[in-house]
Design an enzyme around this catalytic site. Sequence first.
Site, PDB file in Angstrom:
ATOM      1  N   SER A 134     -11.456 -12.304  43.592  1.00  0.00           N
ATOM      2  CA  SER A 134     -12.825 -12.541  42.666  1.00  0.00           C
ATOM      3  C   SER A 134     -13.595 -13.258  42.061  1.00  0.00           C
ATOM      4  CB  SER A 134     -11.973 -11.398  40.797  1.00  0.00           C
ATOM      5  OG  SER A 134     -11.352 -11.624  39.934  1.00  0.00           O
ATOM      6  N   HIS A 148     -12.712  -6.083  45.124  1.00  0.00           N
ATOM      7  CA  HIS A 148     -13.795  -6.478  45.473  1.00  0.00           C
ATOM      8  C   HIS A 148     -14.178  -6.159  47.176  1.00  0.00           C
ATOM      9  CE1 HIS A 148     -14.567  -8.060  41.381  1.00  0.00           C
ATOM     10  NE2 HIS A 148     -13.490  -8.352  41.832  1.00  0.00           N
ATOM     11  N   LYS A 151     -16.829  -1.646  41.830  1.00  0.00           N
ATOM     12  CA  LYS A 151     -17.724  -1.976  42.121  1.00  0.00           C
ATOM     13  C   LYS A 151     -19.212  -1.628  43.427  1.00  0.00           C
ATOM     14  CE  LYS A 151     -14.818  -5.486  39.280  1.00  0.00           C
ATOM     15  NZ  LYS A 151     -13.468  -5.979  39.295  1.00  0.00           N
TER      16      LYS A 151
HETATM   17  C1  LIG Z   1     -12.715  -5.889  38.291  1.00  0.00           C
HETATM   18  C2  LIG Z   1     -11.652  -5.592  38.752  1.00  0.00           C
HETATM   19  C3  LIG Z   1     -10.285  -5.381  38.599  1.00  0.00           C
HETATM   20  C4  LIG Z   1     -10.433  -4.355  37.340  1.00  0.00           C
HETATM   21  O1  LIG Z   1     -11.189  -3.380  38.043  1.00  0.00           O
HETATM   22  P1  LIG Z   1     -12.064  -2.096  36.590  1.00  0.00           P
HETATM   23  O2  LIG Z   1     -12.205  -0.850  37.689  1.00  0.00           O
HETATM   24  O3  LIG Z   1     -13.062  -3.004  36.210  1.00  0.00           O
HETATM   25  O4  LIG Z   1     -10.633  -2.160  35.322  1.00  0.00           O
HETATM   26  C5  LIG Z   1      -9.302  -4.983  39.328  1.00  0.00           C
HETATM   27  N1  LIG Z   1      -8.774  -6.472  40.328  1.00  0.00           N
HETATM   28  C6  LIG Z   1     -10.047  -7.175  40.374  1.00  0.00           C
HETATM   29  C7  LIG Z   1      -9.489  -8.279  41.121  1.00  0.00           C
HETATM   30  C8  LIG Z   1     -11.223  -6.874  39.819  1.00  0.00           C
HETATM   31  O5  LIG Z   1     -12.130  -8.161  40.573  1.00  0.00           O
END
Ligand SMILES: *Cc1c(COP(=O)(O)O)cnc(C)c1O
Length: 388
Positions: free
Chosen positions: A181, A209, A240
């Site tokens: 991320s 991602h 995302k």
């Molecule tokens: C953002 C993220 C999450 C969490 O997802 P949310 O739906 O925003 O809680 C999990 N893993 C990674 C690698 C992330 O970047």
Amino acid sequence: MRDVLSWIDDDLQQLRQADLLRTLAVRESPQRGERIVLNGREYANFGSNDYLGIAGTLLTEAHLITAREIGWGAGASPLVTGRGSLHAALEQQLAKFEGTAAALLFPTGYAANSGTIAALMGKDDTIFSDALNHASIIDGCRLSGAKTIVYRHCDVDHLRELLAATKSPGRKLIATDGLFSMDGDLAPLDRIAELAEQHGAMLLVDEAHATGVFGENGRGASEHFGVERAVHIRVGTLSKALGSHGGFVVGEQRLIDFLANRARSYFFSTAGPELVAATGLEALKIVHDQPQRRHELLARAEQLREQFRAQGWPMPERGSQIIPLRIGDPGETMRRAAKLRELGFLVPGIRPPSVPAGQSLLRVSLTWRHDEALLARLAAAVGPKTAS
Ligand SMILES: *Cc1c(COP(=O)(O)O)cnc(C)c1O
């Protein structure tokens, strides 16, 4: 009377002195990948994970009609009465999109990772976790009570050694982000999947991602490396590239049945509003119908990485739409971020605990809505690495 919260002042002061204090801004525009108004100022937005540029457009007239029919709050845990027909439809479409037997919606991606790992693993088991895994994986490892062994970032040889040295008869799990991320590089999933197979370990890949961006059908890093069948537990988020909200796990039916019974973050939380599930359904359709969005995004990202590389910035080997500009010192990182804001570019500075100490960076996050002219202006504003 004693001020029993005074220790908090000390803690905040320590964060301030270490250049690690965060302040909350107010976003005064809808979430659009390319443009944002923060605290009254408009910026070109390089801080959004809305990679396909759909978050600002998902709510259609159809959803507003749906809202009138189904209302808002889900009212209860999905296991009680909270799971509605749109939740069920989204789970079905997610499984179809991912090519798996079943899917389970979680309140967030954070809850999906932390609850799934804690359910699968216990105190007699061993987890092998990449050093740069997301906090939700790390917290899942902690919650599980399993022995957690951290391997060097993307270092397959290190992982092999650690697996070979583990004699414990308990279950083994390898957990990794598919696309990291903050560093924007892909895990070598082909080689990791081989190791998992050789050592009888379960493999969990967090596609947060990569979903919607990588792979021929946009299923993520597992599809990109051709190892979908070898990844036993695939975790994702709708928040995302899919521009909506909520986490999910896809896999075999028995895995999903198990998680619905055992993942505490699943059933001790109220289900999300069904309207949100409706937007998830629409997002999956966009990913399927408009593959050009992910192709153009990745092509532009490659061009921009080339440009940054030419300006002296080291770039990841297996890069993506997340482009790290490595600086190291948190204070210097925040000064460069502030300079970019003065020039009209929002590029978040990322500091511990989001990255390890000494590895602060500017995180350039691209969306399909950034055009080439804007990217050229960004590269000019960032300038050479040595200018710091
Ligand atoms: C953002 C993220 C999450 C969490 O997802 P949310 O739906 O925003 O809680 C999990 N893993 C990674 C690698 C992330 O970047």
